[in-house]
Design a protein around this motif. Structure first.
Motif, PDB file in Angstrom:
ATOM      1  N   ASN A  99      32.665  -2.644  44.398  1.00 60.21           N
ATOM      2  CA  ASN A  99      33.510  -3.483  43.543  1.00 60.21           C
ATOM      3  C   ASN A  99      33.826  -4.857  44.114  1.00 60.21           C
ATOM      4  N   THR A 100      33.095  -5.297  45.105  1.00 56.84           N
ATOM      5  CA  THR A 100      33.294  -6.647  45.640  1.00 56.84           C
ATOM      6  C   THR A 100      31.947  -7.348  45.785  1.00 56.84           C
ATOM      7  N   ALA A 101      32.003  -8.648  45.841  1.00 58.51           N
ATOM      8  CA  ALA A 101      30.791  -9.453  46.023  1.00 58.51           C
ATOM      9  C   ALA A 101      31.153 -10.683  46.854  1.00 58.51           C
ATOM     10  N   PRO A 107      31.905 -19.285  51.649  1.00 53.79           N
ATOM     11  CA  PRO A 107      31.181 -18.363  52.539  1.00 53.79           C
ATOM     12  C   PRO A 107      32.143 -17.566  53.418  1.00 53.79           C
ATOM     13  N   GLY A 108      31.830 -16.286  53.574  1.00 57.66           N
ATOM     14  CA  GLY A 108      32.662 -15.408  54.380  1.00 57.66           C
ATOM     15  C   GLY A 108      33.817 -14.790  53.622  1.00 57.66           C
ATOM     16  N   LYS A 109      33.986 -15.174  52.352  1.00 59.65           N
ATOM     17  CA  LYS A 109      35.050 -14.592  51.532  1.00 59.65           C
ATOM     18  C   LYS A 109      34.431 -13.760  50.419  1.00 59.65           C
ATOM     19  N   PHE A 110      35.230 -12.831  49.903  1.00 62.19           N
ATOM     20  CA  PHE A 110      34.755 -11.916  48.871  1.00 62.19           C
ATOM     21  C   PHE A 110      35.713 -11.923  47.687  1.00 62.19           C
ATOM     22  N   TYR A 111      35.242 -11.436  46.559  1.00 62.60           N
ATOM     23  CA  TYR A 111      36.086 -11.310  45.383  1.00 62.60           C
ATOM     24  C   TYR A 111      35.800  -9.975  44.715  1.00 62.60           C
ATOM     25  N   PHE A 112      36.769  -9.502  43.938  1.00 65.64           N
ATOM     26  CA  PHE A 112      36.562  -8.266  43.194  1.00 65.64           C
ATOM     27  C   PHE A 112      35.605  -8.535  42.045  1.00 65.64           C
ATOM     28  N   SER A 113      34.646  -7.657  41.879  1.00 69.37           N
ATOM     29  CA  SER A 113      33.595  -7.886  40.897  1.00 69.37           C
ATOM     30  C   SER A 113      33.515  -6.773  39.870  1.00 69.37           C
TER      31      SER A 113
END
Length: 133
Positions: free
Chosen positions: A12-14, A20-26
């Motif tokens: 559930n993340t991408a 760069p180096g950060k993620f978000y809920f997908s």
């Protein structure tokens, strides 16, 4: 449950393309079922009366009901009468039983698929190229 959090987070993340180096809920918004809650009980019963295909439903023993409990079982009773095979079973666990104990559910699903995997595709069934073995 925490031992499965890595699987849920991976699914559930991408990674962010902008940061760069950060993620978000997908989470895929198409998976949300809020639209189904807009049907009245009478409509659900009516639709269930027209379901003739084989149906597999697994309910977690400790899972919640997202509707009035009696309404769930009313629709289930209609499905059992209308479907050529309505296979309903309880499995151990909560709403996340498919994550916490996937082996138990996999056995039941595999049995259901094998029962309805027929050679004559004019009558329905699951083709070999899409089966999970």
């Amino acid at each position: 449950m925490y031992e499965y959090s890595d699987i849920i987070m991976e699914r559930n993340t991408a990674p962010s393309k902008l940061y760069p180096g950060k993620f978000y809920f997908s989470r895929d918004p198409r998976l949300k079922t809020m639209g189904l809650l807009n049907f009245s009980q009478d409509e659900l019963v009516e639709y269930a009366q027209h379901m003739t295909c084989p149906i597999f439903i697994a309910k977690a023993k400790s899972g919640s009901y997202y509707e009035v409990k009696e309404n769930f079982y009313e629709v289930l009773d209609v499905l059992k009468r209308s479907s050529i095979d309505c296979d309903f079973c309880y499995i151990d666990g909560t709403h996340h039983a498919h994550l916490n104990n996937p082996e138990e559910l996999a056995v039941l699903i595999r049995q259901f698929i094998q029962k309805h995997n027929i050679e004559d595709r004019n009558q329905g069934g699951i083709s070999d190229d899409i089966q999970v073995k």
